[in-house]
Design an enzyme around this catalytic site. Structure first.
Site, PDB file in Angstrom:
ATOM      1  N   LYS A 150       0.830  -1.213   0.000  1.00 53.58           N
ATOM      2  CA  LYS A 150       0.000   0.000   0.000  1.00 53.58           C
ATOM      3  C   LYS A 150       0.868   1.268   0.000  1.00 53.58           C
ATOM      4  CE  LYS A 150      -2.871   0.237   3.647  1.00 53.58           C
ATOM      5  NZ  LYS A 150      -3.323   1.430   4.386  1.00 53.58           N
ATOM      6  N   SER A 151       1.940   1.252   0.789  1.00 61.79           N
ATOM      7  CA  SER A 151       2.800   2.440   0.891  1.00 61.79           C
ATOM      8  C   SER A 151       3.444   2.754  -0.456  1.00 61.79           C
ATOM      9  CB  SER A 151       3.917   2.193   1.914  1.00 61.79           C
ATOM     10  OG  SER A 151       3.370   2.039   3.180  1.00 61.79           O
ATOM     11  N   ARG A 184      -5.269   0.617  18.561  1.00 56.62           N
ATOM     12  CA  ARG A 184      -5.056  -0.812  18.276  1.00 56.62           C
ATOM     13  C   ARG A 184      -4.617  -1.603  19.501  1.00 56.62           C
ATOM     14  NH1 ARG A 184      -2.627  -0.185  12.121  1.00 56.62           N
ATOM     15  NH2 ARG A 184      -4.687  -0.069  11.190  1.00 56.62           N
ATOM     16  N   ASP A 197       2.501  -1.904  11.478  1.00 58.28           N
ATOM     17  CA  ASP A 197       1.132  -2.278  11.110  1.00 58.28           C
ATOM     18  C   ASP A 197       0.833  -3.750  11.412  1.00 58.28           C
ATOM     19  OD1 ASP A 197       0.619   0.288  10.146  1.00 58.28           O
ATOM     20  OD2 ASP A 197       1.499  -0.201   8.197  1.00 58.28           O
ATOM     21  N   ARG A 250       2.775   6.126  -3.070  1.00 57.85           N
ATOM     22  CA  ARG A 250       3.896   6.955  -3.538  1.00 57.85           C
ATOM     23  C   ARG A 250       4.030   6.908  -5.052  1.00 57.85           C
ATOM     24  NH1 ARG A 250       4.427   5.568   1.619  1.00 57.85           N
ATOM     25  NH2 ARG A 250       5.736   6.780   3.052  1.00 57.85           N
ATOM     26  N   LYS A 284      -3.642   5.018  15.461  1.00 59.54           N
ATOM     27  CA  LYS A 284      -3.870   4.517  14.095  1.00 59.54           C
ATOM     28  C   LYS A 284      -5.376   4.554  13.815  1.00 59.54           C
ATOM     29  CE  LYS A 284       0.440   3.530  13.039  1.00 59.54           C
ATOM     30  NZ  LYS A 284       1.146   4.280  12.006  1.00 59.54           N
ATOM     31  N   GLY A 312      -4.721   7.565   6.198  1.00 62.52           N
ATOM     32  CA  GLY A 312      -3.826   8.514   6.844  1.00 62.52           C
ATOM     33  C   GLY A 312      -2.629   8.846   5.956  1.00 62.52           C
ATOM     34  N   ARG A 350      -7.154  -3.737  10.075  1.00 64.52           N
ATOM     35  CA  ARG A 350      -6.140  -4.670  10.595  1.00 64.52           C
ATOM     36  C   ARG A 350      -6.642  -5.405  11.839  1.00 64.52           C
ATOM     37  NH1 ARG A 350      -1.834  -3.786   7.188  1.00 64.52           N
ATOM     38  NH2 ARG A 350      -1.579  -1.619   6.555  1.00 64.52           N
TER      39      ARG A 350
HETATM   40  C1  S3P Z   1       2.943   4.457   6.302  1.00 64.72           C
HETATM   41  C2  S3P Z   1       3.627   4.681   7.454  1.00 64.72           C
HETATM   42  C3  S3P Z   1       3.226   4.132   8.749  1.00 64.72           C
HETATM   43  C4  S3P Z   1       2.186   3.043   8.630  1.00 64.72           C
HETATM   44  C5  S3P Z   1       1.135   3.353   7.612  1.00 64.72           C
HETATM   45  C6  S3P Z   1       1.754   3.599   6.254  1.00 64.72           C
HETATM   46  C7  S3P Z   1       3.454   5.058   5.048  1.00 64.72           C
HETATM   47  O1  S3P Z   1       2.732   5.196   9.519  1.00 64.72           O
HETATM   48  O2  S3P Z   1       1.570   2.792   9.878  1.00 64.72           O
HETATM   49  O3  S3P Z   1       0.212   2.278   7.504  1.00 64.72           O
HETATM   50  O4  S3P Z   1       3.093   4.588   3.959  1.00 64.72           O
HETATM   51  O5  S3P Z   1       4.232   6.015   5.129  1.00 64.72           O
HETATM   52  P1  S3P Z   1       3.754   6.063  10.406  1.00 64.72           P
HETATM   53  O6  S3P Z   1       5.026   6.106   9.671  1.00 64.72           O
HETATM   54  O7  S3P Z   1       3.202   7.416  10.577  1.00 64.72           O
HETATM   55  O8  S3P Z   1       3.865   5.298  11.687  1.00 64.72           O
END
Ligand code: S3P
Length: 471
Positions: A23-24, A374, A343, A28, A370, A118, A424
Site C-alpha cells: 500500500k505504501s 489498536r 502495522d 507513492r 492509528k 492517513g 487490521r
Molecule cells: C505508512 C507509514 C506508517 C504506517 C502506515 C503507512 C506510510 O505510519 O503505519 O500504515 O506509507 O508512510 P507512520 O510512519 O506514521 O507510523
C-alpha cells in the site's frame, strides 16, 4: 450479508496466494508520478480503497490516470473513483499516469476526500503546501479523529499555511523555505510529508528520526532523479536530506511493478503457523529491510519461514515466503523493531497469544493513534479468549497459552473491536477466531476492503470454505 470462513476438513491450510500490493509503495508511485513529467505505467497486484483514494485525489487535481482492474475489483474501484475504470480479465491492476509536472497540479473544485487513508492525507499535506492554490483535505470519521499536528507543525516552520491540526484541513499554497527537523517519532508519513514539501523549497530540508522508518519515499524520489541521502548518525538516529529541484528540473516518471505487502502477508503467515499441518507459499513480497520486522520477530519466536527467489523489483527487495506450522515461544520486541512492523503488531499479538511464555513489545505508543486504538482493541480481542494481556502507554505484554486450537470465546465479553472499523483489527480477529474455533464470521467486510479486498478469496485458495448468507 453474513460471511463465515471455515477451515477445510483436513484442518490445515495449504497452497499459494498473492496478497495485495504494498500500500505504501502504491500511494507513492501514484503521487510522485503525478508530480513527474512524462508517462508512467504502474502495475500492481490487487489494491484496496486507501490506494483508490489517492488515485481519486490526484485525478481531482487534474492528473490523467487510466485505471484498469481485474473484474473482481471492478465494483469497488468504480464506486471509489466515480465510474471512470476499465475492468478486464487480467490478474493485476494497471495504472497509466500522465504526470502533470512539479508545478502542474490544478486547483480542485471540491474537498479532497482521503477516506480512511492517513498516508494519503499526511503525504498530501506536503504536496499541497507548496502549490499556488488553496485546497481542503478531508476524510472519514476515523481519519478526522487522527492527529495532523505532527505534519502541520514542521510544515508550518517551512512557511506552509494550514487551518488547524485535524481534518477537515485547509491548505493555502505558499512559498516554502529550508528546514532541519528533529522528529520526536519515527514516522514515514511525517518524514515523507516534509521531504515532498522540500521538492519546492528554497533550500535543503532534512529530517532526523529516532529509528529508520520505511524509506520508500527516499528510494523512489532518488530513482526519479532527486538528490536525496540517508545516513545513520553516531547518536543512532537516522537523517534523510533532500535538495530541492533546480529551476526547470522535473521528477522523472518511472514505470513500476509493485510487489505485495508484507503487512497483508502477515495474516496468512500467522494463520498457517498456528493451524496444524499447514504449509503456505506467499509470493512476491516486498522485503525492504525497513519493513521486514515481522519476519524476524516470528523467526525468533521459532517460526519456520523459508525465504526464496530473492530479487530486486522497482528498487525494492522482493522474496517469496513459505511458512509451515510451528511451535512458538514468547520474545521481547524493542522499539526499533516495532518501527519495521508497526502495522503488523495486532497479528503479531495473535501469534504471541499462541506462544509458550510471555511476549513483551515496547515502543507501541503510535498504535494508539492509528485507525483505532489498536492496543486497546487487541487487548479486548485476546481477553475474549481468556488470554492474559496487560499494557501501558508504550508497551503490551501477552501471556501466551501455548496453543489456541479449541479455545472458545466467552459469550459475555465486550466486542468493541467488532465495531471499530479498523481493517487490521478485523483481519486479526478473523485469524484468531479461525485458529481457535475452526471458523470465523467476517464482520465488516467493507472495512477490510480498505486494504485487502481479496482477503476471503485468499482463505478459499488455501482450502477454506466460505459461506455467505443474507443476515
Ligand atoms: C505508512 C507509514 C506508517 C504506517 C502506515 C503507512 C506510510 O505510519 O503505519 O500504515 O506509507 O508512510 P507512520 O510512519 O506514521 O507510523
Amino acid at each position: 450479508m453474513k460471511r463465515v470462513i471455515s477451515l477445510p476438513a483436513s484442518g490445515s491450510l495449504s497452497g499459494e496466494i498473492v496478497v495485495p500490493a504494498d500500500k505504501s509503495i502504491v500511494h507513492r508511485s501514484v503521487m510522485f508520478n503525478s508530480l513527474a513529467k512524462g508517462n508512467a505505467r504502474v502495475s500492481v497486484p490487487i489494491l484496496g480503497r486507501d490506494n483508490l483514494a489517492t488515485i481519486r485525489i490526484m485525478r481531482q487535481l487534474g492528473v490523467g490516470i487510466d485505471v484498469q482492474v481485474p473484474q473482481a475489483l471492478g465494483e469497488i474501484a468504480s464506486a471509489e473513483l466515480a465510474g471512470d475504470v476499465t475492468s478486464s480479465d487480467t490478474h493485476e491492476c494497471v495504472l497509466k499516469i500522465s504526470g502533470a509536472g512539479i508545478a502542474g497540479l490544478k486547483p480542485p473544485t471540491d474537498n479532497l476526500d482521503c477516506g480512511n487513508s492517513g498516508t494519503t492525507a499526511r503525504l498530501m499535506c506536503g504536496v499541497l503546501a507548496g502549490t499556488d492554490f488553496s485546497s481542503t483535505l478531508d476524510g472519514d470519521a476515523s481519519l478526522r479523529k487522527r492527529p495532523f499536528g505532527r505534519v502541520t507543525l514542521p510544515l508550518s516552520k517551512m512557511g506552509a499555511k494550514f487551518s488547524g491540526e485535524r481534518l477537515p484541513l485547509s491548505v493555502e499554497g505558499s512559498e516554502l523555505s529550508a528546514l532541519d527537523y528533529v522528529s520526536p517519532i519515527a514516522s514515514a508519513q511525517v518524514k515523507s510529508a516534509i521531504l515532498l514539501a522540500g521538492l519546492r523549497a528554497n533550500g535543503t530540508v532534512s529530517v532526523r528520526e529516532p529509528f529508520l522508518s520505511r524509506d520508500h519515499t527516499e528510494r523512489m524520489l532518488r530513482a526519479m532523479g532527486v538528490d536525496i541521502k540517508q545516513r545513520l548518525l553516531p547518536s543512532g538516529e537516522w537523517l534523510s536530506t533532500l535538495e530541492p529541484l533546480k529551476p526547470g528540473q522535473e521528477l522523472r516518471a518511472i514505470d513500476l511493478k509493485v510487489p505485495s505487502d508484507i503487512s497483508q502477508a502477515g495474516f496468512f503467515l500467522v494463520a498457517a503457523l498456528l493451524t496444524p499441518g499447514s504449509q503456505v507459499l506467499i509470493k512476491n513480497i516486498c522485503f525492504n529491510p525497513t519493513r521486514s520486522g515481522l519476519f524476524h520477530v516470528l523467526r525468533r519466536m521459532g517460526a519456520v519461514i523459508e525465504v526464496s527467489h530473492e530479487r530486486v523489483l522497482g528498487g525494492e527487495d522482493v522474496v517469496d515466503l513459505t511458512v509451515e506450522t510451528s511451535a512458538l515461544r514468547g520474545v521481547n520486541v524493542d522499539p526499533g523493531e516495532v518501527v519495521s512492523c508497526v502495522d503488523e503488531i495486532p497479528i503479531l499479538c495473535v501469534a504471541a497469544a499462541a506462544a509458550k511464555g510471555t511476549t513483551r513489545i515496547d515502543g507501541i505508543g503510535e498504535l494508539r493513534v492509528k485507525e483505532s486504538d489498536r492496543v486497546a482493541m487487541i487487548e479486548s480481542l485476546l481477553r475474549r479468549f481468556g488470554v492474559k494481556v496487560s499494557s501501558g502507554i508504550q508497551h503490551i505484554e501477552v501471556d501466551g497459552v501455548g496453543a489456541l486450537t479449541g479455545l472458545q470465546p466467552s459469550a459475555s465479553a465486550e466486542q468493541d473491536w467488532a465495531h471499530c472499523g479498523d481493517h487490521r483489527i478485523l483481519m486479526s480477529a478473523a485469524v484468531l477466531n479461525l485458529v481457535c474455533c475452526g471458523e470465523a464470521e467476517v464482520v465488516d467486510l467493507a472495512a477490510i476492503e480498505t486494504s485487502f479486498p481479496n482477503f476471503l478469496d485468499c482463505f478459499q485458495e488455501l482450502g477454506c470454505e466460505l459461506q455467505s448468507t443474507e443476515d
